[in-house]
Design a protein around this motif. Sequence first.
Motif, PDB file in Angstrom:
ATOM      1  N   PHE A 272       0.980  34.333 -46.745  1.00 18.29           N
ATOM      2  CA  PHE A 272       2.246  34.611 -46.493  1.00 18.29           C
ATOM      3  C   PHE A 272       2.585  35.971 -47.355  1.00 18.29           C
ATOM      4  N   ALA A 273       2.160  36.270 -48.533  1.00 22.43           N
ATOM      5  CA  ALA A 273       2.275  37.788 -48.892  1.00 22.43           C
ATOM      6  C   ALA A 273       1.734  38.878 -48.180  1.00 22.43           C
ATOM      7  N   ASN A 274       0.554  38.697 -47.290  1.00 25.57           N
ATOM      8  CA  ASN A 274      -0.105  39.691 -46.432  1.00 25.57           C
ATOM      9  C   ASN A 274       0.556  39.839 -45.266  1.00 25.57           C
ATOM     10  N   ILE A 275       1.327  38.790 -44.680  1.00 29.78           N
ATOM     11  CA  ILE A 275       2.314  38.846 -43.507  1.00 29.78           C
ATOM     12  C   ILE A 275       3.328  39.844 -43.926  1.00 29.78           C
ATOM     13  N   VAL A 276       4.233  39.394 -44.663  1.00 28.21           N
ATOM     14  CA  VAL A 276       5.297  40.377 -45.297  1.00 28.21           C
ATOM     15  C   VAL A 276       4.867  41.893 -45.603  1.00 28.21           C
ATOM     16  N   ASP A 277       3.712  41.835 -46.203  1.00 28.40           N
ATOM     17  CA  ASP A 277       3.416  43.378 -46.360  1.00 28.40           C
ATOM     18  C   ASP A 277       2.896  44.105 -45.127  1.00 28.40           C
ATOM     19  N   ALA A 278       2.286  43.225 -44.015  1.00 31.17           N
ATOM     20  CA  ALA A 278       1.761  43.857 -42.885  1.00 31.17           C
ATOM     21  C   ALA A 278       3.086  44.207 -42.169  1.00 31.17           C
ATOM     22  N   VAL A 279       4.283  43.553 -42.031  1.00 34.94           N
ATOM     23  CA  VAL A 279       5.363  43.859 -41.208  1.00 34.94           C
ATOM     24  C   VAL A 279       6.130  44.881 -41.877  1.00 34.94           C
ATOM     25  N   LEU A 339      12.072  36.665 -41.480  1.00 31.25           N
ATOM     26  CA  LEU A 339      10.478  37.183 -41.526  1.00 31.25           C
ATOM     27  C   LEU A 339      10.175  36.885 -39.954  1.00 31.25           C
ATOM     28  N   ALA A 340      10.461  35.807 -39.261  1.00 32.09           N
ATOM     29  CA  ALA A 340      10.446  35.795 -37.891  1.00 32.09           C
ATOM     30  C   ALA A 340      11.102  36.577 -37.018  1.00 32.09           C
ATOM     31  N   HIS A 341      12.342  37.094 -37.455  1.00 30.83           N
ATOM     32  CA  HIS A 341      13.164  38.018 -36.462  1.00 30.83           C
ATOM     33  C   HIS A 341      12.512  39.400 -36.626  1.00 30.83           C
ATOM     34  N   LYS A 342      11.841  39.807 -37.933  1.00 31.50           N
ATOM     35  CA  LYS A 342      11.265  41.015 -37.924  1.00 31.50           C
ATOM     36  C   LYS A 342       9.743  41.100 -37.345  1.00 31.50           C
ATOM     37  N   VAL A 343       9.066  40.055 -37.634  1.00 31.38           N
ATOM     38  CA  VAL A 343       7.923  40.000 -36.596  1.00 31.38           C
ATOM     39  C   VAL A 343       8.023  39.897 -35.306  1.00 31.38           C
ATOM     40  N   ALA A 344       9.178  39.424 -34.411  1.00 34.38           N
ATOM     41  CA  ALA A 344       9.316  39.549 -33.189  1.00 34.38           C
ATOM     42  C   ALA A 344      10.301  40.755 -32.729  1.00 34.38           C
ATOM     43  N   PRO A 346      11.464  44.601 -31.441  1.00 32.45           N
ATOM     44  CA  PRO A 346      10.613  45.507 -30.902  1.00 32.45           C
ATOM     45  C   PRO A 346      10.072  46.747 -31.821  1.00 32.45           C
ATOM     46  N   THR A 347      10.522  46.808 -32.922  1.00 33.80           N
ATOM     47  CA  THR A 347       9.922  47.775 -33.803  1.00 33.80           C
ATOM     48  C   THR A 347       8.476  47.308 -34.212  1.00 33.80           C
ATOM     49  N   THR A 348       8.295  46.034 -34.201  1.00 33.20           N
ATOM     50  CA  THR A 348       7.125  45.457 -34.519  1.00 33.20           C
ATOM     51  C   THR A 348       6.013  45.179 -33.277  1.00 33.20           C
ATOM     52  N   VAL A 349       6.753  44.745 -32.345  1.00 34.41           N
ATOM     53  CA  VAL A 349       6.030  44.290 -31.228  1.00 34.41           C
ATOM     54  C   VAL A 349       5.455  45.486 -30.496  1.00 34.41           C
ATOM     55  N   MET A 350       6.202  46.490 -30.135  1.00 33.97           N
ATOM     56  CA  MET A 350       5.905  47.868 -29.603  1.00 33.97           C
ATOM     57  C   MET A 350       5.211  48.934 -30.249  1.00 33.97           C
ATOM     58  N   ASN A 351       4.950  48.536 -31.504  1.00 33.04           N
ATOM     59  CA  ASN A 351       4.111  49.405 -32.480  1.00 33.04           C
ATOM     60  C   ASN A 351       2.655  48.737 -32.774  1.00 33.04           C
ATOM     61  N   PRO A 352       1.704  49.122 -32.142  1.00 29.82           N
ATOM     62  CA  PRO A 352       0.306  48.662 -32.288  1.00 29.82           C
ATOM     63  C   PRO A 352      -0.085  48.706 -33.729  1.00 29.82           C
ATOM     64  N   PHE A 353       0.319  49.842 -34.230  1.00 33.84           N
ATOM     65  CA  PHE A 353       0.064  49.867 -35.822  1.00 33.84           C
ATOM     66  C   PHE A 353       0.593  48.887 -36.657  1.00 33.84           C
ATOM     67  N   LYS A 354       1.578  48.034 -36.317  1.00 37.68           N
ATOM     68  CA  LYS A 354       2.248  47.218 -37.117  1.00 37.68           C
ATOM     69  C   LYS A 354       1.999  45.826 -36.433  1.00 37.68           C
ATOM     70  N   LEU A 355       1.845  46.046 -35.258  1.00 40.88           N
ATOM     71  CA  LEU A 355       1.642  44.626 -34.523  1.00 40.88           C
ATOM     72  C   LEU A 355       0.259  44.122 -34.906  1.00 40.88           C
ATOM     73  N   TYR A 356      -0.601  44.673 -34.668  1.00 48.66           N
ATOM     74  CA  TYR A 356      -2.163  44.130 -34.819  1.00 48.66           C
ATOM     75  C   TYR A 356      -2.541  43.660 -36.266  1.00 48.66           C
ATOM     76  N   PRO A 357      -2.086  44.607 -37.153  1.00 49.97           N
ATOM     77  CA  PRO A 357      -2.077  44.108 -38.764  1.00 49.97           C
ATOM     78  C   PRO A 357      -1.176  42.727 -38.715  1.00 49.97           C
ATOM     79  N   THR A 358      -0.223  42.648 -38.436  1.00 46.21           N
ATOM     80  CA  THR A 358       0.775  41.518 -38.399  1.00 46.21           C
ATOM     81  C   THR A 358       0.094  40.316 -38.359  1.00 46.21           C
ATOM     82  N   MET A 359      -0.382  40.546 -36.656  1.00 44.85           N
ATOM     83  CA  MET A 359      -1.089  39.319 -36.198  1.00 44.85           C
ATOM     84  C   MET A 359      -2.274  38.863 -36.881  1.00 44.85           C
ATOM     85  N   GLY A 360      -3.153  40.102 -37.296  1.00 45.51           N
ATOM     86  CA  GLY A 360      -4.345  39.806 -38.064  1.00 45.51           C
ATOM     87  C   GLY A 360      -4.121  38.989 -39.321  1.00 45.51           C
ATOM     88  N   ALA A 361      -2.976  39.624 -40.239  1.00 46.60           N
ATOM     89  CA  ALA A 361      -2.833  38.649 -41.480  1.00 46.60           C
ATOM     90  C   ALA A 361      -2.399  37.437 -41.251  1.00 46.60           C
TER      91      ALA A 361
END
Length: 432
Positions: A272-279, A339-344, A346-361
Amino acid sequence: MNDWPDGWSDRQGGGNRGGYGRGSDNARPEGARVMRQVRRPVPQQQPPAYDDGYDDLYRQEAPRSGRDDGYDSGYNTGQVYGQPSRGSRSGGGEGDYGPPTGRPARTPNWGRRIKWTAITLVSVLVITSVATYFWADSKLHRDVDLSKVIDRPATGDGTNYLIVGTDSREGMSAAEKKKLHTGSAEGKRTDTMMILHVGDNGDTLVSLPRDSNVTIPSFKGAESGKLYPNTGRQTKLNAAYAEDGPELLVRTVEYNTGLHIDHYAEIGFAGFANIVDAVGGVEMNLKEGFKDKWSGADFKAGKQTLNGQQALAYVRTRHAFAASDLQRTKNQQAFLAALAHKVASPTTVMNPFKLYPTMGAGLDSLVVDKDMSLWNLASMFMAMKSVSGGDGKSMNMPVSGSAGGNLLWDKTKVKQLVQQFNNDEKVTVTSD
């Protein structure tokens, strides 16, 4: 001496009196001489008045014939004067005459270039999407087997997810446990339990207080396969997970509500903490500040961005509130929706430097049922997003009182809520 050609007589010229001309009296023309055959020069055709200098240059570089007397018939080049040369068709002005100057310049075919660029981009996008899908799918921990759950209620319309947050400290170092204020208790217990209904008439998130009073039904052991009968034992809801894991928890929720659970998702403290930091943290607007030494919470009122450590303290805090468990579930609902709003976003979904770390975490720390697909997981997150800013609704399980420190559910309201879920109707039940 006769200067006329041999064999000519005076009469061979025709005419009067010897044929030397009419009116002449056989007189020879004065000064007549034998005339040799003389070739009359062919008058050279002249090009039009306009001359761009190409003819002279061309003759210097490649003479049309071995003659250097200026005679030029124009046949060597195939040029017909009065017709425009190739040069005029490839960009020369009107009246541009002369020999060809070379191949005409090719005009870029922009339509063809655009088409192949689009094909290349689409191909790259498809390949990347397919690769991402298989990468993400391989990271899901499908460890929960809902086929082991016995005596299940009938399925209804829509999809029901049981979302669980545990106090698992698996894989955490001593320093991480200290930083996150998790303690060092062994095993896993459920700190958060929610039912998320996804349907056509709005999504609803219902929190199940961990202190809810429930009956442990008959169940089959997830590991042993042994059948345990229903003895009518009453206990807190979070005890079901501690006793036999996710399968017994699902069985207990279904037995006490009559609602069929379609999918299961679980996450621990560290994940949980890792997802928040990744986003990049989650912004919350707190109506009032509070502190809790047990969770490490220390917040002031107002807008602030919570990192992973702070977010975990926020959703775990219960001792700072009078209605400890009910207020904590409300905080959990608000944060998970944000958190779900932030993950979904555009600033997260359209930015691979945020999207992939978030998905990975997230994928590394999620435990789901064997039938959970990535599409189901995406639907779950989008539904949680709609709860915070769309047509969705969040609420606690309706409570009618307490007994022995356990919260008693309002059976009438619970029955109505489950009926609305099964029929995929708009939820009108309230928890107040």
